[in-house]
Scaffold this active site. Structure first.
Site, mmCIF file in Angstrom:
data_model
loop_
_atom_site.group_PDB
_atom_site.id
_atom_site.type_symbol
_atom_site.label_atom_id
_atom_site.label_comp_id
_atom_site.label_asym_id
_atom_site.label_seq_id
_atom_site.Cartn_x
_atom_site.Cartn_y
_atom_site.Cartn_z
ATOM 1 N N HIS A 131 11.547 2.797 1.000
ATOM 2 C CA HIS A 131 12.577 3.187 2.047
ATOM 3 C C HIS A 131 13.939 3.964 1.541
ATOM 4 C CE1 HIS A 131 10.712 1.731 5.546
ATOM 5 N NE2 HIS A 131 10.135 0.636 5.126
ATOM 6 N N HIS A 144 1.540 -10.360 -0.396
ATOM 7 C CA HIS A 144 2.434 -8.991 -1.143
ATOM 8 C C HIS A 144 2.948 -9.340 -2.360
ATOM 9 C CE1 HIS A 144 3.590 -5.505 0.706
ATOM 10 N NE2 HIS A 144 3.604 -5.662 2.018
ATOM 11 N N ASP A 158 -0.478 0.034 8.246
ATOM 12 C CA ASP A 158 -2.098 0.540 8.439
ATOM 13 C C ASP A 158 -2.823 -0.676 8.548
ATOM 14 O OD1 ASP A 158 -2.399 3.544 8.015
ATOM 15 O OD2 ASP A 158 -0.837 2.743 6.353
#
Length: 401
Positions: free
Chosen positions: A17, A106, A363
């Site tokens: 980002h 993650h 996704d």
């Protein structure tokens, strides 16, 4: 490290980002005609927001060449390319829960352990957003490979979950022995692959089944993995640097550096371990392509090989060096870690248990969009190997007198 390659050096930059992502490509040959229009199609194939089974993040991903190209021709100096992030939402990651709890599977925890600080928005550097720079560099390299050497690189989705494009069977436990698969290696094109968007599996029936399967996981706020197969055709013999930079080793390094990858195999792969040598060995034959050809040199200056093989269980690489046959390999991508379901986790300080329901746009399956990333990394490997082999030829000793 954020730099890949030895002779061809590609450095990527950017986080999920931040303001932009991109790359710098060093030691790219001068005098190559190139433009943003030539590079854009491959970058557009990777971009988010392509379908209902990909992330709804909507980025145009328009590439801008910043340096190293003048008058539509490369200068031999570093080529910088950038893509702006426009539809970024760091606010999706600002809540107290996201700050307190690492997302299961993650990179939040491991990045914090390594650097003592982590990006507060999205996956930061571990995000697949980083791969935009790889695809830009790869598009540049594959353009050169096609022009200078006639090399073709095509990848496609070969499985989603347990749905396989060409399922293994008792007659052909390894794809390298399956006539259907071998025909595909010779004929598949990117245009054919992209007829079956968004999944990119070159079979209408199987692609539809895969798309519906992925949609089911999306609707359940879940995710699923799959595999991507890639073929590299018209590769000259002699590429690869034993003992530690064998061609298959650099390909494995490249592919396993892509986010979400969990496995790599080339040629006969793991099934090759179950086949006796009398069946697995690739027998040498005369190269029929030069039988009636008085010109034994390739357009690139590399000599046409006098030998070929009757089979290709080796996947185009023997002893870590290319033998002139098509190179093919398969890459496994795990189910994306970020899902909408509430999952058990614990605070970063290890003091409190809790649940985390991930925010953001993600996704449910990455393999369709991973296809151009696999092609990009393959092109970087082949380009680097060509430059190394070219340097060896230039430096070859010739006695004077």
């Amino acid at each position: 490290m954020s730099t890949f390659g030895q002779f061809l050096r590609v450095t990527t930059y950017g986080e999920s980002h931040c303001a932009s992502v991109g790359c710098i490509v060093d030691n790219f040959p001068p005098g190559v005609p190139v433009s943003e229009e030539i590079l854009q199609p491959q970058i557009s194939r990777r971009r988010p927001g392509q379908s209902a089974i990909s992330t709804p993040r909507n980025e145009a991903d328009l590439v801008a060449i910043q340096s190293g190209v003048e008058g539509g021709v490369t200068l031999g100096t570093p080529i910088a390319m950038t893509v702006k992030n426009l539809d970024f939402r760091p606010s999706d990651y600002k809540g107290d829960t996201m700050k307190q709890y690492p997302r299961p599977s993650h990179a939040d925890f491991t990045y914090l352990e390594k650097y003592g600080i982590k990006s507060a928005s999205g996956g930061g550097r571990s995000s697949a957003r980083e791969t935009v720079g790889r695809v830009a560099a790869g598009a540049l390299c594959e353009h050169y490979l096609k022009l200078a050497h006639g090399i073709e690189i095509v990848a496609w989705v070969s499985s989603v979950g347990r749905i396989h494009h060409i399922p293994p069977n008792t007659d052909y436990p390894s794809p390298s022995g399956n006539p259907e698969f071998l025909r595909l290696l010779e004929t598949i094109t990117r245009e054919k692959v992209d007829e079956f968007l968004p999944v990119r599996c070159p079979d209408a029936k199987v692609a539809t089944e895969m798309e519906q399967y992925i949609a089911g996981f999306r609707d359940r706020q879940d995710s699923i993995g799959g595999t991507v197969t890639c073929v590299i055709r018209n590769v000259p013999t002699g590429l690869g640097e034993p003992a530690f930079d064998k061609m298959e080793a650099t390909l494995a390094h490249a592919m396993l550096s892509i986010p979400a990858t969990k496995g790599f195999e080339f040629g006969s792969g793991f099934q090759g371990a179950e086949i006796p040598g009398s069946v697995h060995n690739d027998m040498f034959i005369r190269n029929s392509s030069i039988a009636d050809d008085t010109d034994t040199s390739l357009k690139s200056g590399f000599a046409k090989p006098k030998l070929a093989t009757s089979t290709n269980n080796s996947g185009g690489i023997q002893g870590g060096i290319t033998n002139g046959s098509p190179i093919f390999f398969r890459v496994a991508f795990k189910s994306p870690a970020t899902i909408g379901q509430a999952q058990k986790t614990v605070t970063y300080d290890g003091e409190s248990d809790g649940f985390l329901e991930a925010k953001g746009r993600h996704d449910p399956c990455v393999v369709g969009r991973a296809v151009p990333i696999v092609e990009a990394m393959a092109s970087l490997c082949i380009m680097d190997a060509l430059l190394m082999q070219g340097a060896r030829k230039m430096a070859a000793f010739t006695p004077s007198g």
